[in-house]
Design a protein around this motif. Structure first.
Motif, PDB file in Angstrom:
ATOM      1  N   VAL A  30       7.973  -4.247   1.276  1.00 54.94           N
ATOM      2  CA  VAL A  30       6.565  -4.623   1.213  1.00 54.94           C
ATOM      3  C   VAL A  30       6.118  -4.494  -0.237  1.00 54.94           C
ATOM      4  CG1 VAL A  30       4.223  -4.034   1.927  1.00 54.94           C
ATOM      5  CG2 VAL A  30       6.093  -3.939   3.591  1.00 54.94           C
ATOM      6  N   ILE A  31       5.560  -5.566  -0.764  1.00 53.79           N
ATOM      7  CA  ILE A  31       5.088  -5.605  -2.137  1.00 53.79           C
ATOM      8  C   ILE A  31       3.567  -5.459  -2.113  1.00 53.79           C
ATOM      9  CG2 ILE A  31       4.934  -6.992  -4.238  1.00 53.79           C
ATOM     10  CD1 ILE A  31       7.460  -8.499  -3.194  1.00 53.79           C
ATOM     11  N   GLU A  32       3.040  -4.497  -2.857  1.00 57.07           N
ATOM     12  CA  GLU A  32       1.600  -4.290  -2.955  1.00 57.07           C
ATOM     13  C   GLU A  32       1.167  -4.536  -4.394  1.00 57.07           C
ATOM     14  OE1 GLU A  32      -1.842  -0.939  -2.055  1.00 57.07           O
ATOM     15  OE2 GLU A  32       0.228  -0.532  -1.517  1.00 57.07           O
ATOM     16  N   LEU A  33       0.188  -5.428  -4.565  1.00 59.42           N
ATOM     17  CA  LEU A  33      -0.302  -5.811  -5.884  1.00 59.42           C
ATOM     18  C   LEU A  33      -1.791  -5.529  -5.962  1.00 59.42           C
ATOM     19  CD1 LEU A  33       1.431  -9.307  -5.877  1.00 59.42           C
ATOM     20  CD2 LEU A  33       2.313  -7.220  -6.929  1.00 59.42           C
ATOM     21  N   LEU A  34      -2.223  -4.821  -6.996  1.00 57.96           N
ATOM     22  CA  LEU A  34      -3.638  -4.503  -7.158  1.00 57.96           C
ATOM     23  C   LEU A  34      -4.403  -5.698  -7.711  1.00 57.96           C
ATOM     24  CD1 LEU A  34      -3.325  -0.895  -8.589  1.00 57.96           C
ATOM     25  CD2 LEU A  34      -3.941  -1.577  -6.257  1.00 57.96           C
ATOM     26  N   VAL A  35      -5.604  -5.916  -7.180  1.00 56.86           N
ATOM     27  CA  VAL A  35      -6.453  -7.009  -7.655  1.00 56.86           C
ATOM     28  C   VAL A  35      -7.814  -6.509  -8.154  1.00 56.86           C
ATOM     29  CG1 VAL A  35      -5.329  -8.774  -6.241  1.00 56.86           C
ATOM     30  CG2 VAL A  35      -7.297  -7.529  -5.314  1.00 56.86           C
ATOM     31  N   VAL A  36      -8.047  -5.187  -8.117  1.00 59.66           N
ATOM     32  CA  VAL A  36      -9.316  -4.650  -8.627  1.00 59.66           C
ATOM     33  C   VAL A  36      -9.347  -4.812 -10.145  1.00 59.66           C
ATOM     34  CG1 VAL A  36      -9.742  -3.027  -6.742  1.00 59.66           C
ATOM     35  CG2 VAL A  36      -8.378  -2.301  -8.670  1.00 59.66           C
ATOM     36  N   PRO A  37     -10.513  -5.140 -10.706  1.00 54.47           N
ATOM     37  CA  PRO A  37     -10.595  -5.407 -12.152  1.00 54.47           C
ATOM     38  C   PRO A  37     -10.147  -4.246 -13.032  1.00 54.47           C
ATOM     39  CG  PRO A  37     -12.595  -6.138 -11.055  1.00 54.47           C
ATOM     40  CD  PRO A  37     -11.791  -5.398 -10.033  1.00 54.47           C
ATOM     41  N   GLU A  38     -10.298  -3.006 -12.555  1.00 54.97           N
ATOM     42  CA  GLU A  38      -9.966  -1.833 -13.369  1.00 54.97           C
ATOM     43  C   GLU A  38      -8.458  -1.562 -13.440  1.00 54.97           C
ATOM     44  OE1 GLU A  38     -11.824  -1.359 -10.370  1.00 54.97           O
ATOM     45  OE2 GLU A  38     -13.668  -1.934 -11.368  1.00 54.97           O
ATOM     46  N   ALA A  39      -7.674  -2.182 -12.587  1.00 55.55           N
ATOM     47  CA  ALA A  39      -6.240  -1.888 -12.490  1.00 55.55           C
ATOM     48  C   ALA A  39      -5.455  -2.528 -13.629  1.00 55.55           C
ATOM     49  CB  ALA A  39      -5.692  -2.376 -11.157  1.00 55.55           C
ATOM     50  N   SER A  40      -4.359  -1.873 -13.956  1.00 52.58           N
ATOM     51  CA  SER A  40      -3.424  -2.416 -14.933  1.00 52.58           C
ATOM     52  C   SER A  40      -2.025  -1.967 -14.536  1.00 52.58           C
ATOM     53  CB  SER A  40      -3.761  -1.923 -16.337  1.00 52.58           C
ATOM     54  OG  SER A  40      -2.850  -2.454 -17.268  1.00 52.58           O
ATOM     55  N   PRO A  41      -1.120  -2.862 -14.218  1.00 51.84           N
ATOM     56  CA  PRO A  41      -1.313  -4.313 -14.180  1.00 51.84           C
ATOM     57  C   PRO A  41      -2.140  -4.731 -12.968  1.00 51.84           C
ATOM     58  CG  PRO A  41       0.864  -3.788 -13.369  1.00 51.84           C
ATOM     59  CD  PRO A  41       0.245  -2.486 -13.802  1.00 51.84           C
ATOM     60  N   ARG A  42      -2.667  -5.934 -13.039  1.00 51.86           N
ATOM     61  CA  ARG A  42      -3.442  -6.485 -11.930  1.00 51.86           C
ATOM     62  C   ARG A  42      -3.099  -7.962 -11.764  1.00 51.86           C
ATOM     63  NH1 ARG A  42      -7.813  -9.687 -12.785  1.00 51.86           N
ATOM     64  NH2 ARG A  42      -8.771  -9.056 -10.833  1.00 51.86           N
ATOM     65  N   TRP A  43      -3.368  -8.457 -10.568  1.00 48.73           N
ATOM     66  CA  TRP A  43      -3.094  -9.855 -10.244  1.00 48.73           C
ATOM     67  C   TRP A  43      -4.390 -10.538  -9.850  1.00 48.73           C
ATOM     68  CZ3 TRP A  43       0.458  -6.219 -10.214  1.00 48.73           C
ATOM     69  CH2 TRP A  43       1.755  -6.550 -10.613  1.00 48.73           C
ATOM     70  N   ASN A  44      -4.433 -11.838 -10.041  1.00 48.69           N
ATOM     71  CA  ASN A  44      -5.536 -12.677  -9.582  1.00 48.69           C
ATOM     72  C   ASN A  44      -5.050 -13.460  -8.379  1.00 48.69           C
ATOM     73  OD1 ASN A  44      -7.453 -12.135 -11.715  1.00 48.69           O
ATOM     74  ND2 ASN A  44      -6.078 -13.301 -13.041  1.00 48.69           N
ATOM     75  N   ILE A  45      -5.923 -13.610  -7.392  1.00 45.04           N
ATOM     76  CA  ILE A  45      -5.574 -14.383  -6.213  1.00 45.04           C
ATOM     77  C   ILE A  45      -6.621 -15.466  -6.001  1.00 45.04           C
ATOM     78  CG2 ILE A  45      -6.696 -12.709  -4.674  1.00 45.04           C
ATOM     79  CD1 ILE A  45      -4.449 -13.549  -2.617  1.00 45.04           C
ATOM     80  N   THR A  46      -6.150 -16.671  -5.736  1.00 46.10           N
ATOM     81  CA  THR A  46      -7.013 -17.792  -5.389  1.00 46.10           C
ATOM     82  C   THR A  46      -6.407 -18.459  -4.158  1.00 46.10           C
ATOM     83  OG1 THR A  46      -5.791 -19.276  -6.869  1.00 46.10           O
ATOM     84  CG2 THR A  46      -7.764 -18.219  -7.769  1.00 46.10           C
TER      85      THR A  46
END
Length: 112
Positions: A62-78
């Protein structure tokens, strides 16, 4: 070599699939168990927290990717008009199966 073969077979199967869908869940963490193909977005009080998906190579991780603006690294989702997700930047697992791929319009595009 086995990882390369798994990626090629998974990529071939994706050609016959309409793509992964985005499922939004309430809360700030991913559900357990995770869906086998869909991408999950955890949203709490209108704020997106993380995106989760199973590794498309078939290893089951299971891959978990952060999308909150404060996170680093972070991902964008559209999402497109059909609700298929796109993630940016690419997803690169540095350990385990070492998969490296893009998720665009619900489809996996392997990096070679």
């Amino acid at each position: 070599m086995f990882a390369w073969l798994k990626q090629r077979v998974a990529g071939w199967l994706d050609k016959f699939d309409a793509g992964r869908k985005l499922v939004v869940v309430k809360g700030d963490s991913l559900p357990s168990p995770m869906p086998h193909r869909d991408v999950v977005l955890a949203r709490d009080d209108g704020e997106d927290w993380c995106v989760g998906l199973r590794c498309p190579c078939g290893c089951g991780r299971v891959i978990e990717l952060l999308v909150v603006p404060e996170a680093s690294p972070r991902w964008n989702i559209t999402t497109d008009s059909a609700g298929r997700p796109t993630l940016h930047p690419s997803i690169w697992l540095k350990d385990g199966c070492r998969s490296h791929f893009w998720l665009r319009n619900g489809k996996v595009q392997w990096c070679t």
